[in-house]
Design an enzyme around this catalytic site. Structure first.
Site, mmCIF file in Angstrom:
data_model
loop_
_atom_site.group_PDB
_atom_site.id
_atom_site.type_symbol
_atom_site.label_atom_id
_atom_site.label_comp_id
_atom_site.label_asym_id
_atom_site.label_seq_id
_atom_site.Cartn_x
_atom_site.Cartn_y
_atom_site.Cartn_z
ATOM 1 N N SER A 41 -11.882 71.093 36.421
ATOM 2 C CA SER A 41 -12.567 72.066 37.288
ATOM 3 C C SER A 41 -11.948 72.045 38.681
ATOM 4 O O SER A 41 -11.113 71.202 39.005
ATOM 5 C CB SER A 41 -14.064 71.725 37.384
ATOM 6 O OG SER A 41 -14.254 70.565 38.183
ATOM 7 N N SER A 43 -13.459 71.456 41.630
ATOM 8 C CA SER A 43 -14.317 70.848 42.647
ATOM 9 C C SER A 43 -13.557 69.980 43.643
ATOM 10 O O SER A 43 -14.082 69.642 44.692
ATOM 11 C CB SER A 43 -15.413 70.011 41.977
ATOM 12 O OG SER A 43 -14.864 68.862 41.355
ATOM 13 N N LYS A 118 -14.589 62.574 42.161
ATOM 14 C CA LYS A 118 -14.988 63.029 43.497
ATOM 15 C C LYS A 118 -14.399 62.065 44.532
ATOM 16 O O LYS A 118 -13.814 61.041 44.202
ATOM 17 C CB LYS A 118 -16.520 63.030 43.649
ATOM 18 C CG LYS A 118 -17.277 63.821 42.602
ATOM 19 C CD LYS A 118 -17.110 65.313 42.736
ATOM 20 C CE LYS A 118 -17.900 66.050 41.655
ATOM 21 N NZ LYS A 118 -17.610 67.511 41.668
ATOM 22 N N SER A 226 -18.810 72.252 44.360
ATOM 23 C CA SER A 226 -18.845 70.895 43.826
ATOM 24 C C SER A 226 -20.278 70.436 43.584
ATOM 25 O O SER A 226 -21.119 70.470 44.478
ATOM 26 C CB SER A 226 -18.168 69.925 44.807
ATOM 27 O OG SER A 226 -18.282 68.598 44.357
#
Length: 278
Positions: A41, A43, A118, A226
């Site tokens: 993705s 994010s 992250k 996100s």
């Protein structure tokens, strides 16, 4: 004839043993040292792009149940806790090392068990808040400066085939999709890009998050796209991430492809091969 049959049987058995030990060795390598991870993705744009392939350094933070992989092959459906449950409990890590603020971390979602990636923003005891799109750590705003504009083509991206979100929406197919880019410097000196699309109340103005002992606060670099620690687990967010759910640190991109398959060699991003992650 009997001799040939016996030799054939031995050859099959030797092949089975070779495959078995190869799988054991590969499994140990993946559990103890490095785990492959494919970015699914957007994010973490523009630090990580959809289609970036990297290896996660599992030695960076030591080991917990999360160091073991989930295994989903045919009828086999094993969760990491079923394989390495002896590590589980009391939010502890074996041979553990403390992660640093600014590390790009792969971790297991505390509820769903899915692997997420992250940036680590908040350490145990920190107070984290976002006010008017600006990050505050322990009551002080982080340093930011203009980083220009991030531009990408508006088109389906990666295996999921989703188009990006744009600050200049609506954008037609094949048009320039733009995001505001800022260069953010964390209190320990780690500097990295972040992207903003527009004002989103739930993400850009938050309450104060007090990070509990043994937990961490994670955010994506693509701040308006996100699902991270700003959102509670009860509403599909990440919440605070326990230390035992950390898998490892992402240090370097090995390979990158903008296409929906590795076979689309014309979509390979050669400028991202072996790129250091900061």
């Amino acid at each position: 004839m009997a001799k040939k049959s016996k030799e054939g049987g031995n050859a099959i058995w030797e092949t089975i043993k070779t495959v078995f030990w190869a799988l054991i060795i590969a499994g140990l390598f993946r559990t103890l040292f490095f785990q492959p991870f494919w970015i699914p993705s957007g994010s973490m744009k523009d630090t990580l792009l959809i289609g970036d392939f990297l290896f996660v350094n599992k030695m960076a933070y030591g080991y917990s149940y999360a160091s073991c992989p989930n295994i989903h092959v045919g009828p086999i459906n094993l969760d990491a806790r079923q394989i390495c449950g002896f590590f589980d409990g009391e939010n502890k890590r074996w041979l553990g090392h403390e992660p640093q603020r600014g590390d790009v971390v792969v971790f297991r979602h505390p509820v769903s068990g899915e692997d997420y990636i992250k940036r680590l923003i908040g350490l145990p005891g920190d107070e984290i808040q976002v006010r008017d799109s600006l990050l505050y750590i322990n009551g002080k705003p982080v340093e930011v400066k203009d980083g220009g504009t991030f531009v990408e083509k508006y088109e389906p991206q990666g295996p999921q085939g989703r188009p990006p979100r744009c600050a200049n929406a609506p954008v037609g197919e094949g048009g320039e999709c733009k995001k505001f880019r800022l260069i953010e410097t964390l209190p320990n000196g780690v500097t990295h890009d972040i992207l903003n699309i527009g004002y989103m109340p739930s993400a850009d103005d938050t309450g104060v998050f007090r990070v509990p002992e043994g937990h961490y606060f994670m955010m994506g670099d693509n701040r308006d796209n996100s699902t991270d620690s700003r959102f509670a687990q009860s509403v599909g967010g990440v919440g605070f991430v326990p230390a035992e759910d950390l898998i490892g640190r992402a240090d370097r991109i090995i390979f990158s492809s903008a296409g929906r398959s590795l076979l689309y060699f014309w979509t390979w991003r050669a400028d991202r091969f072996f790129k250091k992650i900061v």
